[in-house]
Design a protein around this motif. Sequence first.
Motif, short mmCIF file in Angstrom:
data_model
loop_
_atom_site.label_atom_id
_atom_site.label_comp_id
_atom_site.label_asym_id
_atom_site.label_seq_id
_atom_site.Cartn_x
_atom_site.Cartn_y
_atom_site.Cartn_z
N HIS A 1 0.83 -1.21 0.00
CA HIS A 1 0.00 0.00 0.00
C HIS A 1 0.86 1.26 0.00
O HIS A 1 0.81 2.10 0.91
CB HIS A 1 -0.94 -0.01 1.20
CG HIS A 1 -1.81 -1.23 1.26
ND1 HIS A 1 -2.72 -1.55 0.27
CD2 HIS A 1 -1.89 -2.24 2.18
CE1 HIS A 1 -3.33 -2.68 0.57
NE2 HIS A 1 -2.84 -3.12 1.72
N VAL A 2 1.68 1.38 -1.03
CA VAL A 2 2.48 2.59 -1.24
C VAL A 2 2.21 3.09 -2.66
O VAL A 2 2.29 2.31 -3.61
CB VAL A 2 3.99 2.32 -1.05
CG1 VAL A 2 4.81 3.58 -1.31
CG2 VAL A 2 4.28 1.78 0.34
N HIS A 3 1.89 4.36 -2.80
CA HIS A 3 1.58 4.90 -4.12
C HIS A 3 2.80 4.75 -5.04
O HIS A 3 3.94 4.99 -4.61
CB HIS A 3 1.20 6.38 -4.02
CG HIS A 3 0.59 6.93 -5.27
ND1 HIS A 3 1.36 7.35 -6.34
CD2 HIS A 3 -0.71 7.11 -5.63
CE1 HIS A 3 0.56 7.76 -7.31
NE2 HIS A 3 -0.71 7.64 -6.90
N PRO A 4 2.59 4.32 -6.31
CA PRO A 4 3.72 4.09 -7.23
C PRO A 4 4.65 5.28 -7.36
O PRO A 4 5.88 5.11 -7.42
CB PRO A 4 3.03 3.76 -8.55
CG PRO A 4 1.70 3.21 -8.17
CD PRO A 4 1.30 3.95 -6.93
N THR A 5 4.11 6.50 -7.38
CA THR A 5 4.96 7.70 -7.50
C THR A 5 5.83 7.86 -6.27
O THR A 5 7.03 8.17 -6.36
CB THR A 5 4.09 8.95 -7.70
OG1 THR A 5 3.28 8.78 -8.86
CG2 THR A 5 4.96 10.19 -7.87
N THR A 6 5.23 7.64 -5.12
CA THR A 6 5.99 7.75 -3.86
C THR A 6 7.07 6.66 -3.81
O THR A 6 8.22 6.92 -3.43
CB THR A 6 5.04 7.60 -2.66
OG1 THR A 6 4.03 8.60 -2.73
CG2 THR A 6 5.81 7.75 -1.35
N ARG A 7 6.69 5.43 -4.19
CA ARG A 7 7.65 4.33 -4.18
C ARG A 7 8.84 4.65 -5.08
O ARG A 7 10.00 4.41 -4.72
CB ARG A 7 6.98 3.04 -4.64
CG ARG A 7 7.90 1.80 -4.58
CD ARG A 7 7.19 0.57 -5.12
NE ARG A 7 6.01 0.24 -4.32
CZ ARG A 7 6.04 -0.46 -3.19
NH1 ARG A 7 7.21 -0.92 -2.74
NH2 ARG A 7 4.94 -0.73 -2.53
N SER A 8 8.56 5.18 -6.27
CA SER A 8 9.63 5.52 -7.21
C SER A 8 10.56 6.57 -6.62
O SER A 8 11.79 6.49 -6.77
CB SER A 8 9.01 6.01 -8.53
OG SER A 8 10.02 6.42 -9.43
#
Length: 349
Positions: free
Chosen positions: A24-31
């Motif tokens: 549950h981590v937004h893809p943009t944040t993960r990147s």
Amino acid sequence: MRDVAVVARVSIKTVSNVVNNHPHVHPTTRSRVEKAITELGYRPNFSARGLRSGRTGVIGLAVPELRQNYFAELADAVIAAAEKRSLSVIVGQAGRDRQHEINVLANGLRQTDGLLFSPERLGTEDSAMLDDIDYPLVLLGERIFGGPTDHVTMDNITAARAAVQHLAEKGRTRIAVLGAHPDRREGQLRAADLRVRGYREGLALAELPHDRQLERAVAPWHQEDGARATNELLESGVEFDAIFALNDTLALGALRALGRSGRHIPDDVAVIGFDNITDGRFTLPSLSTVDAGRDEIAETAVAMLVERIDWGSGVRRPPRLHKAHFDIIERESTGGAPARPIDLGAGAK
């Protein structure tokens, strides 16, 4: 981790979620976090994580000896099964010494969350030792039955019986067996004892006579031992038209000895082994064998061990026994087709 959080403009908790692959981590944040990790060369401190969680992320595998192809390939299969679960494996040799096996059983392997243990010198008479084990343990092999721990093994008797039936179906009537244990003791069980029992049952089902001269005691189970036992069988003058070797390394030695004696395989003597090690595909002729479910054993044992680790030291759950499925792999040494074609590279004929 704090530095990564500053560079990525997120909380330390978010960095932790990314490092631990939380879904549950937004893809943009993960990147953004992953980019910061790369820029800073951050590496998670797994030792500290283990201290906090009480876990190391490492399991142990103790086998008798890695010189035996079967155990080397079993270790490879266990490592593959563990990696699918993001675990590492420490592999240890318990050796051919009883006291060493007792020490391994008493202490496990250091810095591991649990142990897969394949004993050779301990037996069912030692099962009381398992009562005091205070770490997750799964037994492998055929030495200790009826203990309080999970146990993953192979169907030795039925598989050996099927190997003999395979030879009988090929018209073989004088089937020798290599690998009977030289010091059979009442009450003890070994892979050799179980497979010899299957051999005798196979003869009975095929209505073939049981000749003690065709049972050859061999220990240990290495190539040179298989060759020596085959030479002794040839020199004895006892007639035989097939060999069932209780493991593939004995069978490899038998192939060598038969070839040197001028016997043609399978025309004069058919040969089948047990374990389906990789080397059997590359012999001339390729080796027929029993695939006793090594990959299934590895996958099931690792899954059981992980469950025991996750359950922790709470309520003690009853032990489970799993017997892997087996297959007869028919190749050239019993009149079958060659192993799958192998690309030998440019220029090969």
